[in-house]
Design a protein around this motif. Structure first.
Motif, PDB file in Angstrom:
ATOM      1  N   ALA A 134       0.831  -1.211   0.000  1.00  0.00           N
ATOM      2  CA  ALA A 134       0.000   0.000   0.000  1.00  0.00           C
ATOM      3  C   ALA A 134       0.864   1.259   0.000  1.00  0.00           C
ATOM      4  O   ALA A 134       0.547   2.249  -0.671  1.00  0.00           O
ATOM      5  N   ILE A 135       1.957   1.225   0.729  1.00  0.00           N
ATOM      6  CA  ILE A 135       2.852   2.383   0.789  1.00  0.00           C
ATOM      7  C   ILE A 135       3.510   2.608  -0.571  1.00  0.00           C
ATOM      8  O   ILE A 135       3.627   3.751  -1.043  1.00  0.00           O
ATOM      9  N   LYS A 136       3.888   1.525  -1.235  1.00  0.00           N
ATOM     10  CA  LYS A 136       4.528   1.650  -2.552  1.00  0.00           C
ATOM     11  C   LYS A 136       3.585   2.245  -3.590  1.00  0.00           C
ATOM     12  O   LYS A 136       4.020   2.980  -4.481  1.00  0.00           O
ATOM     13  N   ARG A 137       2.309   1.916  -3.478  1.00  0.00           N
ATOM     14  CA  ARG A 137       1.361   2.488  -4.445  1.00  0.00           C
ATOM     15  C   ARG A 137       0.832   3.838  -3.972  1.00  0.00           C
ATOM     16  O   ARG A 137      -0.094   4.393  -4.548  1.00  0.00           O
ATOM     17  N   ARG A 138       1.458   4.361  -2.920  1.00  0.00           N
ATOM     18  CA  ARG A 138       1.158   5.688  -2.370  1.00  0.00           C
ATOM     19  C   ARG A 138      -0.314   5.830  -1.963  1.00  0.00           C
ATOM     20  O   ARG A 138      -0.982   6.795  -2.326  1.00  0.00           O
ATOM     21  N   SER A 139      -0.774   4.849  -1.205  1.00  0.00           N
ATOM     22  CA  SER A 139      -2.131   4.904  -0.667  1.00  0.00           C
ATOM     23  C   SER A 139      -2.245   6.108   0.265  1.00  0.00           C
ATOM     24  O   SER A 139      -1.497   6.233   1.244  1.00  0.00           O
ATOM     25  N   GLY A 140      -3.183   7.002  -0.020  1.00  0.00           N
ATOM     26  CA  GLY A 140      -3.293   8.252   0.725  1.00  0.00           C
ATOM     27  C   GLY A 140      -3.515   8.071   2.207  1.00  0.00           C
ATOM     28  O   GLY A 140      -2.893   8.763   3.025  1.00  0.00           O
ATOM     29  N   LEU A 141      -4.394   7.150   2.605  1.00  0.00           N
ATOM     30  CA  LEU A 141      -4.690   6.955   4.017  1.00  0.00           C
ATOM     31  C   LEU A 141      -3.477   6.409   4.755  1.00  0.00           C
ATOM     32  O   LEU A 141      -3.138   6.868   5.854  1.00  0.00           O
ATOM     33  N   HIS A 142      -2.817   5.425   4.162  1.00  0.00           N
ATOM     34  CA  HIS A 142      -1.619   4.858   4.793  1.00  0.00           C
ATOM     35  C   HIS A 142      -0.553   5.933   4.993  1.00  0.00           C
ATOM     36  O   HIS A 142       0.043   6.053   6.071  1.00  0.00           O
ATOM     37  N   LEU A 143      -0.320   6.734   3.960  1.00  0.00           N
ATOM     38  CA  LEU A 143       0.704   7.774   4.050  1.00  0.00           C
ATOM     39  C   LEU A 143       0.344   8.824   5.098  1.00  0.00           C
ATOM     40  O   LEU A 143       1.208   9.283   5.859  1.00  0.00           O
ATOM     41  N   LEU A 144      -0.920   9.211   5.161  1.00  0.00           N
ATOM     42  CA  LEU A 144      -1.348  10.227   6.119  1.00  0.00           C
ATOM     43  C   LEU A 144      -1.137   9.753   7.553  1.00  0.00           C
ATOM     44  O   LEU A 144      -0.610  10.489   8.397  1.00  0.00           O
ATOM     45  N   VAL A 145      -1.542   8.520   7.847  1.00  0.00           N
ATOM     46  CA  VAL A 145      -1.370   7.995   9.208  1.00  0.00           C
ATOM     47  C   VAL A 145       0.112   7.870   9.544  1.00  0.00           C
ATOM     48  O   VAL A 145       0.536   8.205  10.663  1.00  0.00           O
ATOM     49  N   LEU A 146       0.912   7.427   8.584  1.00  0.00           N
ATOM     50  CA  LEU A 146       2.356   7.338   8.821  1.00  0.00           C
ATOM     51  C   LEU A 146       2.958   8.723   9.043  1.00  0.00           C
ATOM     52  O   LEU A 146       3.868   8.891   9.864  1.00  0.00           O
ATOM     53  N   GLY A 147       2.445   9.721   8.329  1.00  0.00           N
ATOM     54  CA  GLY A 147       2.906  11.095   8.546  1.00  0.00           C
ATOM     55  C   GLY A 147       2.602  11.570   9.952  1.00  0.00           C
ATOM     56  O   GLY A 147       3.434  12.226  10.600  1.00  0.00           O
ATOM     57  N   ALA A 148       1.407  11.253  10.450  1.00  0.00           N
ATOM     58  CA  ALA A 148       1.042  11.622  11.820  1.00  0.00           C
ATOM     59  C   ALA A 148       1.917  10.896  12.830  1.00  0.00           C
ATOM     60  O   ALA A 148       2.353  11.474  13.835  1.00  0.00           O
ATOM     61  N   LEU A 149       2.200   9.618  12.562  1.00  0.00           N
ATOM     62  CA  LEU A 149       3.086   8.850  13.452  1.00  0.00           C
ATOM     63  C   LEU A 149       4.489   9.455  13.473  1.00  0.00           C
ATOM     64  O   LEU A 149       5.111   9.565  14.535  1.00  0.00           O
ATOM     65  N   LEU A 150       4.984   9.847  12.317  1.00  0.00           N
ATOM     66  CA  LEU A 150       6.313  10.446  12.243  1.00  0.00           C
ATOM     67  C   LEU A 150       6.353  11.760  13.026  1.00  0.00           C
ATOM     68  O   LEU A 150       7.341  12.049  13.726  1.00  0.00           O
ATOM     69  N   ALA A 151       5.296  12.550  12.930  1.00  0.00           N
ATOM     70  CA  ALA A 151       5.227  13.804  13.691  1.00  0.00           C
ATOM     71  C   ALA A 151       5.307  13.526  15.188  1.00  0.00           C
ATOM     72  O   ALA A 151       5.989  14.243  15.934  1.00  0.00           O
ATOM     73  N   ILE A 152       4.635  12.462  15.644  1.00  0.00           N
ATOM     74  CA  ILE A 152       4.658  12.093  17.057  1.00  0.00           C
ATOM     75  C   ILE A 152       6.056  11.664  17.488  1.00  0.00           C
ATOM     76  O   ILE A 152       6.550  12.060  18.554  1.00  0.00           O
ATOM     77  N   VAL A 153       6.703  10.875  16.666  1.00  0.00           N
ATOM     78  CA  VAL A 153       8.065  10.417  16.992  1.00  0.00           C
ATOM     79  C   VAL A 153       9.023  11.598  17.103  1.00  0.00           C
ATOM     80  O   VAL A 153       9.819  11.692  18.041  1.00  0.00           O
ATOM     81  N   VAL A 154       8.946  12.522  16.152  1.00  0.00           N
ATOM     82  CA  VAL A 154       9.816  13.705  16.185  1.00  0.00           C
ATOM     83  C   VAL A 154       9.511  14.551  17.419  1.00  0.00           C
ATOM     84  O   VAL A 154      10.430  15.041  18.094  1.00  0.00           O
ATOM     85  N   ALA A 155       8.236  14.727  17.729  1.00  0.00           N
ATOM     86  CA  ALA A 155       7.854  15.491  18.924  1.00  0.00           C
ATOM     87  C   ALA A 155       8.417  14.833  20.177  1.00  0.00           C
ATOM     88  O   ALA A 155       8.909  15.519  21.089  1.00  0.00           O
ATOM     89  N   ASP A 156       8.383  13.524  20.222  1.00  0.00           N
ATOM     90  CA  ASP A 156       8.901  12.804  21.383  1.00  0.00           C
ATOM     91  C   ASP A 156      10.417  12.971  21.500  1.00  0.00           C
ATOM     92  O   ASP A 156      10.937  13.266  22.578  1.00  0.00           O
ATOM     93  N   LEU A 157      11.130  12.804  20.397  1.00  0.00           N
ATOM     94  CA  LEU A 157      12.591  12.899  20.418  1.00  0.00           C
ATOM     95  C   LEU A 157      13.074  14.316  20.711  1.00  0.00           C
ATOM     96  O   LEU A 157      14.199  14.510  21.173  1.00  0.00           O
ATOM     97  N   SER A 158      12.236  15.314  20.471  1.00  0.00           N
ATOM     98  CA  SER A 158      12.625  16.695  20.768  1.00  0.00           C
ATOM     99  C   SER A 158      12.772  16.933  22.263  1.00  0.00           C
ATOM    100  O   SER A 158      13.385  17.920  22.683  1.00  0.00           O
ATOM    101  N   GLN A 159      12.184  16.053  23.074  1.00  0.00           N
ATOM    102  CA  GLN A 159      12.156  16.175  24.534  1.00  0.00           C
ATOM    103  C   GLN A 159      11.415  17.431  24.991  1.00  0.00           C
ATOM    104  O   GLN A 159      11.553  17.865  26.128  1.00  0.00           O
ATOM    105  N   LEU A 160      10.629  18.007  24.104  1.00  0.00           N
ATOM    106  CA  LEU A 160       9.809  19.159  24.463  1.00  0.00           C
ATOM    107  C   LEU A 160       8.364  18.742  24.719  1.00  0.00           C
ATOM    108  O   LEU A 160       7.488  19.588  24.875  1.00  0.00           O
TER     109      LEU A 160
END
Length: 448
Positions: free
Chosen positions: A372-398
């Protein structure tokens, strides 16, 4: 079912560990250091959730159970049969009723009208703003603590858009905690409609219909009513929705939708510094475009509109980057200094599990689909984008603690992953989400 089972098992272990470890005396792996027993109770009694153990019921208990039961019993089939034009509106209505009933479990004053009038909240600062242009010009200079004219905690920790919202509300005659709470409730609960519309644009109508019951009674509602972060999340959510509609050509005037998206996301960045991380879900939406030309046609007007918001604030005397640098200093002047990353670095994710529910965690197990990611499924990419934002927010220690509230603009999109669950098991996962939300709200007196 294997992926769902693994995801739920990992999420469950994470939550159990986060609740149990603070009581094992493991040194720095604790929610709060340098703390007296009284301070531990005040700030870490129910870590990783910010609140206090308090089994209680209230005026909202029966409505909350009724709405949850109705959503489980009739939500999925109704979402499939209802004419499309009514589904986003019904999702919003149910989400609003669900969030309000959960708030009312704590009572009218404690659960709703008084939430935004606490001593660290925005409404305490509103009466001191008698000159808005002057407040904007001097805003950055009042961020640091231990000054005679320092902003109170929540005002100092956010850009001026957050305070301005409640000042404007007061100026039009809608002052006080009840009106402020209503704004946050309506904006936050509208996320359900935004997600349904977005999923339809990025995937298809059947997938959007499958998502509707989950977003209507999501556990995130506990913190949407009534925290200002619910309002922030609503603004950001509709920014993403307009971006998705523009890039997929789902509206008559995609350029206008792109401009609207840029204005909303630009405004969101002046509500909460952390919402600059909405760039990850936004880029994910653009990556799912049918063609790169469509992505560029959407990106350019959206960026121009967002920069226009930045320019207006700069002209008024507030430069976002100055505020961001100063707020980091203010952050470490407070309790964050006593919240060790050795615990919160991973316990933050346990609070995410509590906020989205194990049913949504099961859906996340299906997001990591390589095909699904390879075929650029919009929903999969959006949720992964939100997950990535959470990971970055966590690693910022802020973001250490209170992330069940602070990360609402990102976690609401994780709930949408439940649309990927097999229809035959969806109702059981939905039931698990509802039970989890009711349990948290009745066993813990949440601070927000």
């Amino acid at each position: 079912m294997r992926r769902e089972a693994v995801a739920v098992a990992v999420g469950s272990v994470l939550v159990v560990a986060a609740f149990v470890i603070p009581h094992l005396d493991l040194g720095i792996v604790t929610p709060l250091i340098n703390a007296t027993p009284e301070r531990l109770r005040s700030f870490a009694d129910t870590a990783p959730i910010f609140g206090w153990w308090n089994t209680h019921v209230g005026a909202g208990t029966i409505p909350a159970f009724a709405i949850g039961a109705a959503a489980v019993l009739w939500g999925p089939p109704l979402a499939q049969r209802l004419p499309w034009r009514w589904l986003p509106w019904l999702s919003w209505t149910v989400s609003c009723a669900w969030a309000f009933s959960l708030a009312m479990v704590d009572g009218w004053q404690r659960g709703f009208a008084g939430r935004l009038t606490a001593r660290h909240e925005y409404l305490r600062q509103v009466p001191t703003v008698t000159d808005i242009p002057e407040a904007l010009r001097t805003f950055a200079g009042r961020i640091l603590d231990y000054q005679p004219d320092s902003w109170i905690t929540h005002v100092s920790g956010h850009p001026p858009g957050a305070l301005l919202t409640f000042v404007w509300l007061d100026r039009i005659g809608l002052g006080g905690g009840a009106w402020a709470g209503l704004l946050c409730l309506l904006a936050g609960s509208s996320i359900a409609a935004a997600i349904v519309v977005t999923v339809r644009a990025l995937a298809d109508e059947d997938t959007a219909r499958a998502a509707a019951p989950f977003v209507a009674v999501a556990p995130t509602a506990i913190w949407i009513a009534v925290s200002a972060d619910g309002y922030f999340a609503g603004v950001a959510a509709w920014g993403i929705t307009l971006l998705a509609l523009a890039v997929r050509g789902s509206v008559r005037r995609p350029v206008a939708a792109a401009i609207g998206s840029g204005l909303l996301l630009g405004w969101a960045v002046f509500l909460n510094y952390g919402l600059v991380l909405m760039a990850f879900p936004a880029v994910a939406v653009l990556l799912g475009a049918a063609t790169w030309r469509a992505a560029v046609r959407t990106l350019v007007p959206a960026v121009v509109a967002a920069l226009a918001v930045v320019a207006v604030f700069a002209a008024a005397g507030f430069w976002w980057f100055d505020g961001y640098l100063l707020v980091q200093e203010r952050y470490w002047q407070g309790i964050a200094n006593d919240r060790p990353f050795q615990y919160w670095g991973w316990a933050n994710f346990a609070s995410v599990v509590c906020a989205i529910g194990l049913g949504s965690v099961a859906g996340l197990g299906r997001v990591f689909d390589i095909a699904a990611i390879k075929r650029r499924s919009g929903l999969h990419l959006l949720v992964l984008g939100a997950l990535l934002a959470i990971v970055v927010a966590d690693l910022s220690q802020l973001s250490k603690a209170e992330t069940e509230r602070i990360w609402l603009p990102f976690t609401v999109w994780l709930v949408a992953s439940a649309a990927l669950l097999p229809p035959r098991s969806a109702r059981w996962w939905l039931e698990l989400n509802v039970i989890g939300a009711l349990a948290i709200n009745h066993l813990i007196l949440t601070n927000w």
